[in-house]
Write a protein that holds these residues in place. Sequence first.
Motif, PDB file in Angstrom:
ATOM      1  N   GLU A  45       0.756  -1.241  -0.136  1.00  0.00           N
ATOM      2  CA  GLU A  45      -0.162  -0.099  -0.010  1.00  0.00           C
ATOM      3  C   GLU A  45       0.847   1.392   0.033  1.00  0.00           C
ATOM      4  O   GLU A  45       2.031   1.317   0.643  1.00  0.00           O
ATOM      5  N   LEU A  46       0.102   2.339  -0.620  1.00  0.00           N
ATOM      6  CA  LEU A  46       0.988   3.694  -0.683  1.00  0.00           C
ATOM      7  C   LEU A  46       0.532   4.411   0.533  1.00  0.00           C
ATOM      8  O   LEU A  46      -0.285   4.522   0.751  1.00  0.00           O
ATOM      9  N   VAL A  47       1.814   4.511   1.325  1.00  0.00           N
ATOM     10  CA  VAL A  47       1.585   5.188   2.689  1.00  0.00           C
ATOM     11  C   VAL A  47       1.442   6.554   2.452  1.00  0.00           C
ATOM     12  O   VAL A  47       0.652   7.374   3.063  1.00  0.00           O
ATOM     13  N   THR A  48       2.479   7.307   1.739  1.00  0.00           N
ATOM     14  CA  THR A  48       2.634   8.710   1.689  1.00  0.00           C
ATOM     15  C   THR A  48       3.542   8.808   0.357  1.00  0.00           C
ATOM     16  O   THR A  48       4.292   8.005   0.256  1.00  0.00           O
ATOM     17  N   ALA A  49       3.353  10.282  -0.246  1.00  0.00           N
ATOM     18  CA  ALA A  49       4.042  10.373  -1.397  1.00  0.00           C
ATOM     19  C   ALA A  49       4.279  12.125  -1.143  1.00  0.00           C
ATOM     20  O   ALA A  49       3.708  12.919  -0.676  1.00  0.00           O
ATOM     21  N   ILE A  50       5.516  12.482  -2.251  1.00  0.00           N
ATOM     22  CA  ILE A  50       5.639  13.777  -2.023  1.00  0.00           C
ATOM     23  C   ILE A  50       6.005  14.275  -3.602  1.00  0.00           C
ATOM     24  O   ILE A  50       6.672  13.705  -4.289  1.00  0.00           O
TER      25      ILE A  50
END
Length: 122
Positions: A45-50
Amino acid sequence: VQLQASGGGLVQAGGSLRLSCAASGRTFSLYALGWFRQAPGKERELVTAISWSGDGTYYADSVKGRFTISRDNAKNAVYLQMNRLIPEDTAVYFCAATLSGDYSRVSGYTNWGQGTQVTVSS
């Protein structure tokens, strides 16, 4: 761009960890970066992105208010500060890169680093 994550470990619930992801390559600043995690028996799963500039971020609901992503393009690095960790955060964490402007889209990530294990004990 090649990526290498580090900083995982064992921590008690309520504690903090900071993950780092070092990148090689001159085009690092063109990529949006994301942190994913995969727990045993669960999908990644994608937790966080920037975003490439650092001006835009995405957080999964499960980590909002506890995790903070940041990047330093001068150092070719992205960081994940994890606070108030809970046992459900236990997983292998991966950093990844995408040239897509929609950095919340999982399928757009093309470059992956090896994972680092995070274990939160209760």
